[in-house]
Design an enzyme around this catalytic site. Structure first.
Site, PDB file in Angstrom:
ATOM      1  N   HIS A  62       0.883  -1.177   0.000  1.00 44.49           N
ATOM      2  CA  HIS A  62       0.000   0.000   0.000  1.00 44.49           C
ATOM      3  C   HIS A  62       0.912   1.216   0.000  1.00 44.49           C
ATOM      4  O   HIS A  62       1.571   1.483   1.010  1.00 44.49           O
ATOM      5  CB  HIS A  62      -0.878   0.012   1.251  1.00 44.49           C
ATOM      6  CG  HIS A  62      -1.718  -1.213   1.425  1.00 44.49           C
ATOM      7  ND1 HIS A  62      -3.041  -1.272   1.044  1.00 44.49           N
ATOM      8  CD2 HIS A  62      -1.427  -2.431   1.950  1.00 44.49           C
ATOM      9  CE1 HIS A  62      -3.536  -2.476   1.334  1.00 44.49           C
ATOM     10  NE2 HIS A  62      -2.567  -3.202   1.887  1.00 44.49           N
ATOM     11  N   PHE A  63       0.997   1.893  -1.123  1.00 43.92           N
ATOM     12  CA  PHE A  63       1.883   3.070  -1.198  1.00 43.92           C
ATOM     13  C   PHE A  63       1.103   4.385  -1.117  1.00 43.92           C
ATOM     14  O   PHE A  63       1.655   5.455  -1.260  1.00 43.92           O
ATOM     15  CB  PHE A  63       2.756   3.018  -2.463  1.00 43.92           C
ATOM     16  CG  PHE A  63       3.904   2.038  -2.379  1.00 43.92           C
ATOM     17  CD1 PHE A  63       4.189   1.321  -1.227  1.00 43.92           C
ATOM     18  CD2 PHE A  63       4.744   1.826  -3.486  1.00 43.92           C
ATOM     19  CE1 PHE A  63       5.261   0.420  -1.149  1.00 43.92           C
ATOM     20  CE2 PHE A  63       5.819   0.936  -3.417  1.00 43.92           C
ATOM     21  CZ  PHE A  63       6.072   0.234  -2.254  1.00 43.92           C
ATOM     22  N   ARG A  64      -0.228   4.270  -0.946  1.00 47.09           N
ATOM     23  CA  ARG A  64      -1.084   5.391  -0.501  1.00 47.09           C
ATOM     24  C   ARG A  64      -1.321   6.520  -1.496  1.00 47.09           C
ATOM     25  O   ARG A  64      -1.837   7.564  -1.112  1.00 47.09           O
ATOM     26  CB  ARG A  64      -0.511   6.021   0.778  1.00 47.09           C
ATOM     27  CG  ARG A  64      -0.220   5.050   1.908  1.00 47.09           C
ATOM     28  CD  ARG A  64      -1.439   4.286   2.307  1.00 47.09           C
ATOM     29  NE  ARG A  64      -1.259   3.572   3.575  1.00 47.09           N
ATOM     30  CZ  ARG A  64      -2.026   2.566   3.949  1.00 47.09           C
ATOM     31  NH1 ARG A  64      -3.012   2.129   3.176  1.00 47.09           N
ATOM     32  NH2 ARG A  64      -1.833   1.963   5.105  1.00 47.09           N
ATOM     33  N   ASN A  94      -6.858   0.360  -2.266  1.00 45.82           N
ATOM     34  CA  ASN A  94      -7.561   1.159  -1.238  1.00 45.82           C
ATOM     35  C   ASN A  94      -6.915   2.532  -1.051  1.00 45.82           C
ATOM     36  O   ASN A  94      -6.521   2.916   0.038  1.00 45.82           O
ATOM     37  CB  ASN A  94      -7.634   0.403   0.096  1.00 45.82           C
ATOM     38  CG  ASN A  94      -6.285  -0.007   0.642  1.00 45.82           C
ATOM     39  OD1 ASN A  94      -5.307  -0.070  -0.091  1.00 45.82           O
ATOM     40  ND2 ASN A  94      -6.215  -0.280   1.926  1.00 45.82           N
ATOM     41  N   HIS A 236      -2.270 -12.850   2.873  1.00 45.13           N
ATOM     42  CA  HIS A 236      -1.820 -12.804   4.276  1.00 45.13           C
ATOM     43  C   HIS A 236      -2.510 -13.776   5.247  1.00 45.13           C
ATOM     44  O   HIS A 236      -3.224 -13.358   6.152  1.00 45.13           O
ATOM     45  CB  HIS A 236      -1.862 -11.381   4.817  1.00 45.13           C
ATOM     46  CG  HIS A 236      -3.069 -10.540   4.522  1.00 45.13           C
ATOM     47  ND1 HIS A 236      -4.349 -11.005   4.594  1.00 45.13           N
ATOM     48  CD2 HIS A 236      -3.169  -9.234   4.186  1.00 45.13           C
ATOM     49  CE1 HIS A 236      -5.177 -10.018   4.306  1.00 45.13           C
ATOM     50  NE2 HIS A 236      -4.482  -8.945   4.049  1.00 45.13           N
ATOM     51  N   ASP A 310       2.763  -6.764   2.539  1.00 48.89           N
ATOM     52  CA  ASP A 310       1.575  -5.978   2.926  1.00 48.89           C
ATOM     53  C   ASP A 310       2.025  -4.659   3.574  1.00 48.89           C
ATOM     54  O   ASP A 310       1.417  -4.187   4.540  1.00 48.89           O
ATOM     55  CB  ASP A 310       0.657  -6.763   3.867  1.00 48.89           C
ATOM     56  CG  ASP A 310      -0.696  -6.090   4.070  1.00 48.89           C
ATOM     57  OD1 ASP A 310      -0.993  -5.125   3.352  1.00 48.89           O
ATOM     58  OD2 ASP A 310      -1.452  -6.522   4.965  1.00 48.89           O
ATOM     59  N   HIS A 314       1.194   4.094   8.037  1.00 44.36           N
ATOM     60  CA  HIS A 314       0.349   5.157   8.591  1.00 44.36           C
ATOM     61  C   HIS A 314       1.291   6.063   9.374  1.00 44.36           C
ATOM     62  O   HIS A 314       2.391   5.643   9.753  1.00 44.36           O
ATOM     63  CB  HIS A 314      -0.693   4.573   9.550  1.00 44.36           C
ATOM     64  CG  HIS A 314      -1.633   3.601   8.918  1.00 44.36           C
ATOM     65  ND1 HIS A 314      -2.707   3.992   8.151  1.00 44.36           N
ATOM     66  CD2 HIS A 314      -1.653   2.240   8.913  1.00 44.36           C
ATOM     67  CE1 HIS A 314      -3.356   2.918   7.720  1.00 44.36           C
ATOM     68  NE2 HIS A 314      -2.723   1.842   8.160  1.00 44.36           N
TER      69      HIS A 314
HETATM   70  O1  DOR Z   1      -3.293  -4.018   8.344  1.00 44.12           O
HETATM   71  C1  DOR Z   1      -3.692  -3.724   7.225  1.00 44.12           C
HETATM   72  N1  DOR Z   1      -3.504  -2.501   6.708  1.00 44.12           N
HETATM   73  N2  DOR Z   1      -4.372  -4.630   6.514  1.00 44.12           N
HETATM   74  C2  DOR Z   1      -4.982  -4.308   5.358  1.00 44.12           C
HETATM   75  O2  DOR Z   1      -5.600  -5.149   4.784  1.00 44.12           O
HETATM   76  C3  DOR Z   1      -4.955  -2.940   4.835  1.00 44.12           C
HETATM   77  C4  DOR Z   1      -3.783  -2.232   5.335  1.00 44.12           C
HETATM   78  C5  DOR Z   1      -3.876  -0.752   5.081  1.00 44.12           C
HETATM   79  O3  DOR Z   1      -4.133  -0.377   3.940  1.00 44.12           O
HETATM   80  O4  DOR Z   1      -3.645   0.028   5.988  1.00 44.12           O
END
Ligand code: DOR
Length: 446
Positions: A62-64, A94, A236, A310, A314
């Site tokens: 997830h590189f946001r 996402n 996962h 994964d 944050h």
């Molecule tokens: O812990 C997680 N964080 N699991 C996920 O499936 C999504 C990810 C996130 O995008 O923060």
């Protein structure tokens, strides 16, 4: 076109570790042989004592970007990735906007083409109402689809059984799924909120995002895949019981149902919550030591096919909130390889097997063209590692935009020395070298 010769490295590839020379012509591996004459090269790297492996292809990060760039960007995290020997990644849908339309997908490719130092592609997201987009998206451009069958960051839950059946019945590409049963999680969460309010002790996380929640969801997804003939890839795994759902008696190429495990589920256990707190809050949750051991076993006996990170950064401020507000996920791409090589040194997995799970298998499973192996004619995505050089994770070395790591203070027993992406050296002993950008991954999908 620069010609680079890597001499005397121990090549870890296709189940073997052998000393060879490897010659790079431009972006490709031109030759692998017992001896290659240094006169043929513009630049010779003496890699005696080091191991050379294909770059890790991380099938879940997830590189946001776009939309959540206060947490991370493709520019920042792809640089952290190559520092950690990850040369290609699939980024998750996402983001904001979610990658659930062809326009959103095109925007991501555009951002990556200008900013990513590693090779890139994107999983296309499914929701309860984008079936048309799923069916019409150009399948030659993407490795597959991602469905959140349990909610996590980004509100992308797909829980309409009819929609799920339609998606599973109409898609030939791999469908990667996040499996946690939403009803079970909600019930558990309200019980704990009744007892503690928002400030639930983090140690309860695996009771909320429970074994039962994982098993119910993954077994249901597998059942549906068997009924519809879909190509299912369960992301996962975190529990022992789920590992029993997967088979190891057929080659990966023939498997229709495959599984992934992530580094954090192999490294941490619930005993670590006390020290690390919400920094190791992930979905699915880190669970018992017995689960961790079962995941290692399934990885080693080929019920689990792929190893990923994964990576899900944050900000520290977000992570340090009370349980109900602290988001799940943490940054991993810079440290996943040193962590796994430490595990190799401790006999948890053979180096060759690790390379199979991190490099060869993602390439096979997702039909990636000319990557994932040390092979003449393949892209020179390469990592030189030193199994003798220890290194301790300190804040000032972190390349993640969020500037924290669940591994801070951890000493790994191996280091990444140099990383090459498409023949360009982009990382050398602690330094990112701005020497060209990564490429869009291509696939053999028709
Ligand atoms: O812990 C997680 N964080 N699991 C996920 O499936 C999504 C990810 C996130 O995008 O923060």
């Amino acid at each position: 076109m620069e010609i680079v010769l890597i001499k005397n490295a121990m090549l870890v590839n296709e189940g073997e570790i052998v000393q060879k020379d490897l010659l790079i012509h431009g972006e490709l591996i031109h030759k692998i042989a017992d001896f290659i004459d240094p006169k043929l090269a513009d630049n010779v790297i003496d890699a005696r004592g080091l191991h050379l492996m294909p770059g890790w292809i991380d099938d879940q990060v997830h590189f946001r970007e776009p939309g959540l760039t206060h947490k991370a960007t493709i520019a920042s995290e792809s640089r952290a990735a190559v520092a950690g020997g990850i040369t290609s990644f699939f980024e998750m849908p996402n983001t904001n906007p979610q990658t659930t339309s062809s326009e959103a997908l095109a925007e991501k490719f555009e951002i990556a083409s200008k900013n990513s130092i590693a090779n890139y592609s994107f999983l296309f997201g499914g929701t309860n109402d984008n079936l048309k987009d799923i069916i019409s998206i150009d399948k030659s451009k993407i490795p597959g689809f991602k469905l959140f069958l349990g909610s996590s960051t980004g509100n992308m839950l797909v829980d309409d059984p009819e929609v799920l059946r339609e998606i599973f019945s109409n898609i030939d590409l791999p469908i990667a799924v996040h499996c946690e049963d939403e009803v079970t999680i909600k019930e558990n969460l309200s019980r704990f909120i009744a007892e503690y309010g928002d400030d639930i002790p983090i140690g309860k996380h695996p009771e909320i995002r429970s074994e039962k929640a994982c098993y119910l969801s993954s077994s249901r997804a597998i059942e549906l895949a068997k009924e519809t003939g879909a190509r299912l890839h369960v992301f996962h795994l975190s529990t022992a019981i789920e590992t029993e759902l997967f088979e190891n008696d057929i080659p990966l190429k023939e498997k229709k149902i495959t599984a992934e495990v992530c580094v954090h589920h192999l490294w941490f256990s619930e005993e670590d919550y006390e020290e690390k707190g919400t920094l190791i809050k992930w979905n699915p949750a880190i669970k018992k030591k017995t689960d961790r051991e079962a995941l290692w076993k399934a990885l080693n006996d080929d019920r689990i096919d792929v190893l990923a990170t994964d990576h899900a950064p944050h900000t520290l401020e977000e992570k340090q909130q009370v349980y109900t507000k602290a988001p799940s996920g943490g940054p991993l791409v810079q440290h996943a390889l040193p962590a796994m090589l430490t595990a190799v040194k401790h006999g948890k997995i053979k180096f060759e097997k690790f390379v199979q799970k991190a490099c060869h298998n993602p390439a096979i499973l997702f039909n990636i063209e000319k990557r994932g192996f040390l092979k003449e004619g393949y892209f020179a995505d390469l990592v030189l590692v030193d199994l003798e050089k220890i290194n301790t994770v300190i804040k000032s070395d972190l390349l993640y935009q969020c500037q924290w790591s669940p591994f801070e203070g951890t000493t790994f027993e191996a280091s990444v020395e140099k990383t090459f992406v498409n023949g360009n050296m982009v990382y050398d002993q602690g330094k990112i070298i701005e020497n060209g950008l990564g490429k869009r991954l291509t696939f053999h999908n028709s």
